[in-house]
Design a protein around this motif. Sequence first.
Motif, PDB file in Angstrom:
ATOM      1  N   ILE A  81       0.841  -1.205   0.000  1.00  0.00           N
ATOM      2  CA  ILE A  81       0.000   0.000   0.000  1.00  0.00           C
ATOM      3  C   ILE A  81       0.871   1.247   0.000  1.00  0.00           C
ATOM      4  CG2 ILE A  81      -1.560   1.388   1.405  1.00  0.00           C
ATOM      5  CD1 ILE A  81      -2.938  -1.178   2.262  1.00  0.00           C
ATOM      6  N   VAL A  82       1.895   1.247   0.849  1.00  0.00           N
ATOM      7  CA  VAL A  82       2.771   2.418   0.935  1.00  0.00           C
ATOM      8  C   VAL A  82       3.455   2.662  -0.411  1.00  0.00           C
ATOM      9  CG1 VAL A  82       4.802   3.338   2.068  1.00  0.00           C
ATOM     10  CG2 VAL A  82       3.113   2.118   3.394  1.00  0.00           C
ATOM     11  N   ILE A  83       3.977   1.572  -0.988  1.00  0.00           N
ATOM     12  CA  ILE A  83       4.666   1.714  -2.276  1.00  0.00           C
ATOM     13  C   ILE A  83       3.687   2.190  -3.345  1.00  0.00           C
ATOM     14  CG2 ILE A  83       5.824   0.440  -4.102  1.00  0.00           C
ATOM     15  CD1 ILE A  83       7.081  -1.301  -1.943  1.00  0.00           C
ATOM     16  N   GLY A  84       2.512   1.581  -3.362  1.00  0.00           N
ATOM     17  CA  GLY A  84       1.513   1.964  -4.359  1.00  0.00           C
ATOM     18  C   GLY A  84       1.122   3.424  -4.223  1.00  0.00           C
ATOM     19  N   PHE A  85       1.028   3.893  -2.997  1.00  0.00           N
ATOM     20  CA  PHE A  85       0.689   5.288  -2.739  1.00  0.00           C
ATOM     21  C   PHE A  85       1.742   6.216  -3.349  1.00  0.00           C
ATOM     22  CE2 PHE A  85       0.816   8.992   0.195  1.00  0.00           C
ATOM     23  CZ  PHE A  85      -0.422   9.504  -0.144  1.00  0.00           C
ATOM     24  N   ALA A  86       3.011   5.874  -3.102  1.00  0.00           N
ATOM     25  CA  ALA A  86       4.096   6.690  -3.659  1.00  0.00           C
ATOM     26  C   ALA A  86       4.033   6.705  -5.181  1.00  0.00           C
ATOM     27  CB  ALA A  86       5.448   6.154  -3.187  1.00  0.00           C
ATOM     28  N   MET A  87       3.769   5.520  -5.762  1.00  0.00           N
ATOM     29  CA  MET A  87       3.737   5.414  -7.214  1.00  0.00           C
ATOM     30  C   MET A  87       2.621   6.272  -7.799  1.00  0.00           C
ATOM     31  SD  MET A  87       6.111   3.474  -8.314  1.00  0.00           S
ATOM     32  CE  MET A  87       7.393   2.636  -7.436  1.00  0.00           C
ATOM     33  N   VAL A  88       1.431   6.188  -7.183  1.00  0.00           N
ATOM     34  CA  VAL A  88       0.286   6.938  -7.704  1.00  0.00           C
ATOM     35  C   VAL A  88       0.555   8.437  -7.601  1.00  0.00           C
ATOM     36  CG1 VAL A  88      -2.118   7.507  -7.286  1.00  0.00           C
ATOM     37  CG2 VAL A  88      -1.410   5.146  -7.318  1.00  0.00           C
ATOM     38  N   THR A  89       1.152   8.855  -6.474  1.00  0.00           N
ATOM     39  CA  THR A  89       1.461  10.276  -6.310  1.00  0.00           C
ATOM     40  C   THR A  89       2.393  10.741  -7.416  1.00  0.00           C
ATOM     41  OG1 THR A  89       1.438   9.750  -3.983  1.00  0.00           O
ATOM     42  CG2 THR A  89       2.111  11.964  -4.577  1.00  0.00           C
ATOM     43  N   PHE A  90       3.444   9.958  -7.648  1.00  0.00           N
ATOM     44  CA  PHE A  90       4.399  10.341  -8.683  1.00  0.00           C
ATOM     45  C   PHE A  90       3.710  10.395 -10.041  1.00  0.00           C
ATOM     46  CE2 PHE A  90       7.276   9.451 -12.095  1.00  0.00           C
ATOM     47  CZ  PHE A  90       8.275  10.371 -11.858  1.00  0.00           C
ATOM     48  N   LEU A  91       2.912   9.366 -10.305  1.00  0.00           N
ATOM     49  CA  LEU A  91       2.238   9.289 -11.601  1.00  0.00           C
ATOM     50  C   LEU A  91       1.347  10.503 -11.826  1.00  0.00           C
ATOM     51  CD1 LEU A  91       1.849   7.470 -14.036  1.00  0.00           C
ATOM     52  CD2 LEU A  91      -0.012   6.355 -12.861  1.00  0.00           C
ATOM     53  N   LEU A  92       0.633  10.917 -10.770  1.00  0.00           N
ATOM     54  CA  LEU A  92      -0.260  12.069 -10.909  1.00  0.00           C
ATOM     55  C   LEU A  92       0.527  13.335 -11.240  1.00  0.00           C
ATOM     56  CD1 LEU A  92      -2.855  11.522  -8.065  1.00  0.00           C
ATOM     57  CD2 LEU A  92      -3.276  11.623 -10.505  1.00  0.00           C
ATOM     58  N   VAL A  93       1.643  13.549 -10.532  1.00  0.00           N
ATOM     59  CA  VAL A  93       2.435  14.752 -10.790  1.00  0.00           C
ATOM     60  C   VAL A  93       2.998  14.712 -12.210  1.00  0.00           C
ATOM     61  CG1 VAL A  93       4.454  16.055 -10.078  1.00  0.00           C
ATOM     62  CG2 VAL A  93       2.974  15.033  -8.371  1.00  0.00           C
ATOM     63  N   LEU A  94       3.479  13.526 -12.603  1.00  0.00           N
ATOM     64  CA  LEU A  94       4.030  13.387 -13.958  1.00  0.00           C
ATOM     65  C   LEU A  94       2.964  13.704 -14.998  1.00  0.00           C
ATOM     66  CD1 LEU A  94       6.435  12.439 -15.721  1.00  0.00           C
ATOM     67  CD2 LEU A  94       5.397  10.193 -15.728  1.00  0.00           C
ATOM     68  N   LEU A  95       1.751  13.185 -14.785  1.00  0.00           N
ATOM     69  CA  LEU A  95       0.685  13.413 -15.755  1.00  0.00           C
ATOM     70  C   LEU A  95       0.290  14.879 -15.780  1.00  0.00           C
ATOM     71  CD1 LEU A  95      -1.619  10.300 -15.399  1.00  0.00           C
ATOM     72  CD2 LEU A  95       0.196  10.765 -17.026  1.00  0.00           C
ATOM     73  N   LEU A  96       0.291  15.513 -14.613  1.00  0.00           N
ATOM     74  CA  LEU A  96      -0.046  16.927 -14.545  1.00  0.00           C
ATOM     75  C   LEU A  96       0.925  17.748 -15.382  1.00  0.00           C
ATOM     76  CD1 LEU A  96      -2.135  18.619 -13.002  1.00  0.00           C
ATOM     77  CD2 LEU A  96      -0.343  19.127 -11.344  1.00  0.00           C
ATOM     78  N   ARG A  97       2.222  17.434 -15.234  1.00  0.00           N
ATOM     79  CA  ARG A  97       3.220  18.196 -15.987  1.00  0.00           C
ATOM     80  C   ARG A  97       3.161  17.868 -17.472  1.00  0.00           C
ATOM     81  NH1 ARG A  97       8.943  18.479 -13.111  1.00  0.00           N
ATOM     82  NH2 ARG A  97       9.535  18.858 -15.265  1.00  0.00           N
ATOM     83  N   THR A  98       2.875  16.598 -17.761  1.00  0.00           N
ATOM     84  CA  THR A  98       2.738  16.229 -19.168  1.00  0.00           C
ATOM     85  C   THR A  98       1.563  16.964 -19.784  1.00  0.00           C
ATOM     86  OG1 THR A  98       3.499  14.063 -18.492  1.00  0.00           O
ATOM     87  CG2 THR A  98       2.652  14.256 -20.704  1.00  0.00           C
ATOM     88  N   TYR A  99       0.499  17.059 -19.030  1.00  0.00           N
ATOM     89  CA  TYR A  99      -0.692  17.753 -19.538  1.00  0.00           C
ATOM     90  C   TYR A  99      -0.368  19.224 -19.803  1.00  0.00           C
ATOM     91  CZ  TYR A  99      -5.458  19.402 -19.959  1.00  0.00           C
ATOM     92  OH  TYR A  99      -6.605  19.964 -20.429  1.00  0.00           O
ATOM     93  N   ALA A 100       0.432  19.821 -18.912  1.00  0.00           N
ATOM     94  CA  ALA A 100       0.804  21.217 -19.101  1.00  0.00           C
ATOM     95  C   ALA A 100       1.580  21.407 -20.397  1.00  0.00           C
ATOM     96  CB  ALA A 100       1.624  21.703 -17.910  1.00  0.00           C
ATOM     97  N   HIS A 101       2.366  20.402 -20.802  1.00  0.00           N
ATOM     98  CA  HIS A 101       3.167  20.544 -22.005  1.00  0.00           C
ATOM     99  C   HIS A 101       2.405  20.159 -23.260  1.00  0.00           C
ATOM    100  CE1 HIS A 101       6.710  21.681 -19.972  1.00  0.00           C
ATOM    101  NE2 HIS A 101       6.860  20.544 -19.337  1.00  0.00           N
ATOM    102  N   THR A 102       1.668  19.058 -23.193  1.00  0.00           N
ATOM    103  CA  THR A 102       1.067  18.537 -24.410  1.00  0.00           C
ATOM    104  C   THR A 102      -0.378  18.987 -24.579  1.00  0.00           C
ATOM    105  OG1 THR A 102       0.344  16.559 -23.262  1.00  0.00           O
ATOM    106  CG2 THR A 102       2.494  16.472 -24.330  1.00  0.00           C
TER     107      THR A 102
END
Lengths: 135, 498
Positions: A81-102
Motif C-alpha cells: 500500500i505504501v509503495i503503491g501510494f508513492a507510485m500513484v502520487t508520482f504518476l499524478l504529478v508526472l501526468l499533470l506536468r505532461t498535460y501542461a506541455h502537451t
Amino acid sequence: MEALIACLIGLMFAAALYLMLSGNLVKFVFGFTLMGNAVNLLIFTAGRLSHIHPPLIPPDQTSLPRAVSNALPQALILTAIVIGFAMVTFLLVLLLRTYAHTGTLDVDEVSFLNEVAEDSPESIAVDQTIERGPS
Amino acid sequence: MKILPALPILLPMATALVLSLLRDSQQRSHGVALGGAVIHLVVTILLLTTVLKHEVAVLWLGNWPAPFGICLAADYLSAAMVVITAVINTAVIAYARHDIDPGQVRTGFYAFIQMLTAAVCGAFLTGDLFNLYVWFEVMLMASFGLLVMGRSPGRLTGGVKYVTINLISTIFFITAIGLIYGLTGTLNMADLHVKAAGVENTALLNAAAMLLMIAFGIKAALFPLFFWLPAAYHTLPVSVSAFFAGMLSKVGVYSLIRMFTLVFTSDTGAAHSTLLVVAALTMLFGVIGAASQMEMRRILSFHIISQVGYMVLGLALFTPLALAGAIVYLVHHIIVKANLFLVSGLVRQAGGSFNLKNIGGLYKTNGLLALCFIIPAFALAGFPPLSGFWAKLLIIQASLESQQYTLAILSAAVGLLTVFSMIKIWSEAFWKPAPIEEQKSSANCPLSPWMLAPVLSLALVTVLLGLCMEPVIRFSVSAAGQLMDPQIYIEAVLGGRP
C-alpha cells in the motif's frame, strides 16, 4: 467466503483492465489504483480467511491450536500500500506536468506518438517557451 | 566480515543521503559521489573475493531463524553482477562531471543515481522474493526521478510510457507473489525451490511463473514488451541513459535467470520453450528496429533489446554451457553498452548532434574518439578477440549442442545485422565528410578528460576481457554450475546459520 472474495477480485481486475486500456491516462491512474487494491485483496486471501480466532499461542502450548489467518500477508499488503501510494502520487504529478506541455492525456493524440529527440530544434524551441512561461 | 553482503547496498544509500544535502555545490557533490563510488567498487570486489573463497555468502537480517527473515545471499552470479554495477556506477559518476548541468544536480542527480545503485545491488543480492519486489520499486522510484530531471517534452512523453509500463510490471510481479505465497507459504527463494516441487496445484504455480515472466520481461524489454525502451532512453541525459542501458534491463534478465533456475525448476519444459521463442523474436526485432533508425542513441537502444535476446536464449536453452554463455554475455554487454552510450555523448559534444544525418568527419577531427567508438562497437558486433565474440561463441555453441540449429543460424545472422548498424554509425559519424554548416560551429572542440577517462577505461576493460577470456569463462562455468545445481545455494541459505 474465499470464493466470494475471489469473484470480487476478478471483477476488480476486469474493471481495472478496462480503465487502463481506455486510452486516457487519467483513467489509467484510476485503473492502476483499483488493480493495486485488487492485488492487495488477493494477497490478503492468500493468507487464509478466518475470523474469531486470534493467531495467539496459549501459554501452555508450543503451536497454534487451530487454523488461523496468517498475519504475514497483512504485513506484505502494508508495504504494498505504501509503495503503491508513492507510485500513484508520482504518476499524478508526472501526468499533470505532461498535460501542461502537451495539452492532452489521450494516448492516441499525435503529440504523444511523436517522439522528439532531445537535441532536435523543435524540442529546444518548446523548452525555451517553457522556461519563459506562458505569455 | 559477516555484514559484507549488506555493504554494497548500505554504502550507496549513505552516499545518497549525504549527497541530498550537498545538492547546491556541483563540484562538492561530484567529489563525494565519486569517492563513494570508488569505495563501493572496492567493497564489491572484496565481496567477490569472499564469495570465490566460500562459494555463497549469506547474511540473515534482523536475526530471524532460517526461512522467516529476509536474507541477502551472494553466489557467484550475484557477486559478479554487483561488481559490474559498481564499475558502471563509477564510470557514470566520473562522466557526469561535465555532462550534468547544475540545475540537474540541484534536482538531485547524484543522490538519485546512488539510490539506483543501491537498489540494483539489492535486487542482485536479495534471497527473498518480496524483498526483490521492494528493490524493484526503489529502483523504479530512483529511475523516475532521473527520468524527469529537466523539462524537455520529449522526455515527459517518453517518461509517461516508461512509468506506465513499469507500473503494470510491478502489478504483475506482486500478483505473482500473492499467488506463490498462497501456494507455498514462503517467499524465501531457496525455501521456494524446496516447496515449489511439492505444490499440487501446478496450474496455478505455472500461472504465477508466467506472471513473473511477463513482469521481468517488461523490465528486460523482451519481445513483445519492449516498446517503452527506445521511446524513453534517447530522451535522457547521456550519463543517465548509459546507466539505464547498462544496468536496468539486465536486472530483469538477472531476475529471470534467478527465478527460472532456482524456483521454477520442476516443470521447466513449458517455461523454457516459451522463453526460447521469445528470445529468438527479441533478437530479431531488436536488430531490425535498429536498422531503420538514424538517431545514434535510438540505434543503440534497439540493440539493447536484441542483445537481451541472446542472454535469454542462454537461459532458455538451459544447459550449463548456455547459462555460462548468458553470464559472459551479461558481463560483456553491460560494460559495452554503457560505454557506447557514453561515447554517444562525446559524439554529440564533438559533432553537435545525436542525429547521424547532421554529423560527420569525426575521424579526421577526433581520432581518439573514433578509437573509443570502434572498440565497444566491434565488441557488440562480436569481432574476435573482443569480449562479444566469446559471448556469442558460447551461446551459438550451446544452441548447436542442444540441436537448435535454427537458433544458432539466427544468432549468427543477428550478429551480422549488428555489424551493419555499427558500420552505419561509423560511416555516418566518422567517415562521411561533415555537413558544411556544422563544420565551423563545432569543429575541434576539445573533449573533457572527465568524459574521456571513463570511456577509455571501459574500452580497456572490454579489450582485457576479450584477451584474458579463459578465467572469465571458467568463472562463468562455475557460476552456471551453481545455478544448474542449486543445492549449495540452498544449503548455505537454509542450513547453516552462522
